[in-house]
Design an enzyme around this catalytic site. Structure first.
Site, mmCIF file in Angstrom:
data_model
loop_
_atom_site.group_PDB
_atom_site.id
_atom_site.type_symbol
_atom_site.label_atom_id
_atom_site.label_comp_id
_atom_site.label_asym_id
_atom_site.label_seq_id
_atom_site.Cartn_x
_atom_site.Cartn_y
_atom_site.Cartn_z
ATOM 1 C CD GLU A 29 -2.845 -1.368 2.281
ATOM 2 O OE1 GLU A 29 -2.906 -0.470 3.127
ATOM 3 O OE2 GLU A 29 -3.543 -2.400 2.350
ATOM 4 C CD GLU A 49 -4.670 -8.005 1.463
ATOM 5 O OE1 GLU A 49 -5.568 -7.311 1.968
ATOM 6 O OE2 GLU A 49 -3.463 -7.739 1.588
HETATM 7 O O1 9MR Z 1 -7.496 -8.459 8.119
HETATM 8 C C1 9MR Z 1 -6.661 -7.587 8.823
HETATM 9 C C2 9MR Z 1 -7.358 -7.113 10.088
HETATM 10 O O2 9MR Z 1 -7.509 -8.198 10.992
HETATM 11 C C3 9MR Z 1 -6.572 -6.006 10.728
HETATM 12 O O3 9MR Z 1 -7.315 -5.465 11.822
HETATM 13 C C4 9MR Z 1 -6.296 -4.923 9.719
HETATM 14 C C5 9MR Z 1 -5.520 -3.806 10.348
HETATM 15 O O4 9MR Z 1 -4.906 -2.987 9.444
HETATM 16 O O5 9MR Z 1 -5.580 -5.474 8.626
HETATM 17 C C6 9MR Z 1 -6.328 -6.409 7.942
HETATM 18 O O6 9MR Z 1 -5.648 -6.883 6.792
HETATM 19 C C7 9MR Z 1 -5.332 -5.900 5.817
HETATM 20 C C8 9MR Z 1 -4.105 -6.394 5.091
HETATM 21 O O7 9MR Z 1 -3.076 -6.669 5.986
HETATM 22 C C9 9MR Z 1 -3.657 -5.382 4.047
HETATM 23 N N1 9MR Z 1 -4.714 -5.040 3.155
HETATM 24 C C10 9MR Z 1 -5.980 -4.653 3.749
HETATM 25 C C11 9MR Z 1 -6.419 -5.716 4.733
HETATM 26 C C12 9MR Z 1 -7.785 -5.394 5.297
HETATM 27 O O8 9MR Z 1 -7.705 -4.209 6.032
#
Ligand code: 9MR
Length: 382
Positions: free
Chosen positions: A166, A271
């Site tokens: 990101e 994802e």
């Molecule tokens: O699924 C993840 C969630 O449990 C966390 O709280 C969150 C915090 O930033 O991150 C989520 O995963 C993210 C991933 O690492 C990067 N892309 C977006 C995903 C969804 O937010």
């Protein structure tokens, strides 16, 4: 028995006798081509791309046996949802915590998975001390140490890394993250070089959301191309794919598959999930920094607490069928499709952007049963 029936039964037995004479010896059987119909999506797609899921800490540590069984049966690649992020794996400047990440790799290896690591350099879920490093060469050295320590630990065991996550804004410019503010654009190449040095065989990925957006796509292509031209090893572009029933348009996704693969790298959908709930804005991405707590408890925003109605199951099935038809069409460019979660009960979309909702974005429901979307994919994807 009716005469024609007994004739049929007689013919059947003759046929069976013929078959058993034909296929008798084990040597002969072993050389027969595999004709069994696949019973899982993973098996159906095995020659096209990996099919995977993200696993959270609870599953890695306590491991509900039913979910573990489902994971092993249905997926051939895993990604750790949170446990390799900087704040978890490297919470102190001189302190790493590999307890959960070691277990994650053990779990993935126990069924011969393609093992993904996520994510080495990301502005979010960063250990707070990192933002205190404001000298560019000190930060570069620290990034190298972070990446080298983690990637070398799992060398040969983690097969692909989300190296930078990101880094771009929606308009294709680089995000003003701490890394960018201190080191400028160079931090990306620096991170990829460190990862390549630590494990030359690992696949190195740039990963982001809204990668279908034309402006963002142009920015990513411009920067990644510059890196590749400068000899930096980048093996893949990860399109996160946090999507909804109506968007994005799959033509935009298709244009991105083409643009990224034209760089000479693999494209991965890293994802994938499809939200079925209404959102207070035109939800297109996954920027986790927005706050919509005023909608918590709002029933209109959480319409499927009691379960997903058949009509919406159907819409979800059609959406997934269209999505996978596209992936299949580009199977020579797409190397992996990973769902962001194993089943609906374990999806970040129950907690984001509004906490405490009941979302249904994946292929398995809260009882771990296949949803109509799964069956539609088994039927429709040729
Ligand atoms: O699924 C993840 C969630 O449990 C966390 O709280 C969150 C915090 O930033 O991150 C989520 O995963 C993210 C991933 O690492 C990067 N892309 C977006 C995903 C969804 O937010």
């Amino acid at each position: 028995m009716h005469k024609s029936t007994s004739l049929l039964v007689g013919l059947f037995f003759l046929f069976v006798t013929f078959l058993s004479c034909e296929g008798g010896s084990p040597e002969t059987a072993a050389t027969q081509p595999e004709t069994t119909t696949p019973t899982t999506l993973k098996a159906k797609l095995k020659d096209q791309f990996y099919l995977g899921a993200a696993v959270g800490k609870a599953q890695i540590e306590q491991g509900s046996p039913a979910t573990t069984e489902l994971i092993k049966r249905e997926f051939n690649t895993l990604t750790p949802e949170n446990d390799m992020k900087w704040e978890n794996i490297h919470p102190e400047r001189d302190g790493y915590n590999f307890v959960t990440s070691d277990r994650y790799v053990d779990l993935a290896e126990s069924s011969d998975m393609h093992v993904v690591g996520h994510a080495l350099v990301w502005h979010s879920q960063l250990a707070p001390y990192v933002t205190e490093i404001t000298d560019s060469s000190e930060l570069a050295t620290h990034i190298t140490e972070h990446i080298t320590t983690i990637v070398e630990r799992y060398k040969g065991r983690i097969h692909a890394w989300d190296v930078v996550n990101e880094a771009f804004n929606e308009d294709g410019t680089l995000r003003a993250s701490h890394f960018y503010n201190v080191m400028g654009e160079d931090y990306l190449a620096h991170a990829f070089r460190a990862a390549a040095a630590a494990d030359p065989a690992a696949k190195l990925i740039y990963n982001d959301y809204n990668m279908w957006k034309p402006a963002k796509r142009e920015g990513v292509v411009r920067v990644i191309k510059k890196m590749i031209d400068a000899g930096v090893k980048v093996d893949g572009i990860g399109m996160q794919a946090h999507w909804s029933l109506n968007g994005p348009e799959l033509t935009d996704v298709e244009n991105s598959i083409k643009a990224y693969s034209d760089l000479g790298v693999d494209v991965m959908f890293t994802e994938l999930d499809v939200t079925v709930l209404p959102n207070p804005w035109d939800l297109e991405g996954a920027d986790v920094n927005q706050d919509f707590s005023i909608y918590e408890g709002d029933e209109k925003m959480d319409a499927y607490r009691a379960g997903l109605p058949d009509s919406v199951q159907q819409q979800l099935a059609e959406r997934y069928t269209d999505i996978f038809a596209l992936f299949k069409r580009y199977q020579d460019k797409v190397s992996r499709v990973t769902f962001w979660g194993v089943h609906d009960g374990h999806s970040w979309l129950n907690g984001w952007p509004i906490a405490g909702r009941t979302n249904h974005p994946l292929l398995f429901d809260r009882e771990l049963k296949r949803k109509p979307a799964y069956d539609a994919l088994m039927m429709e994807i040729k």
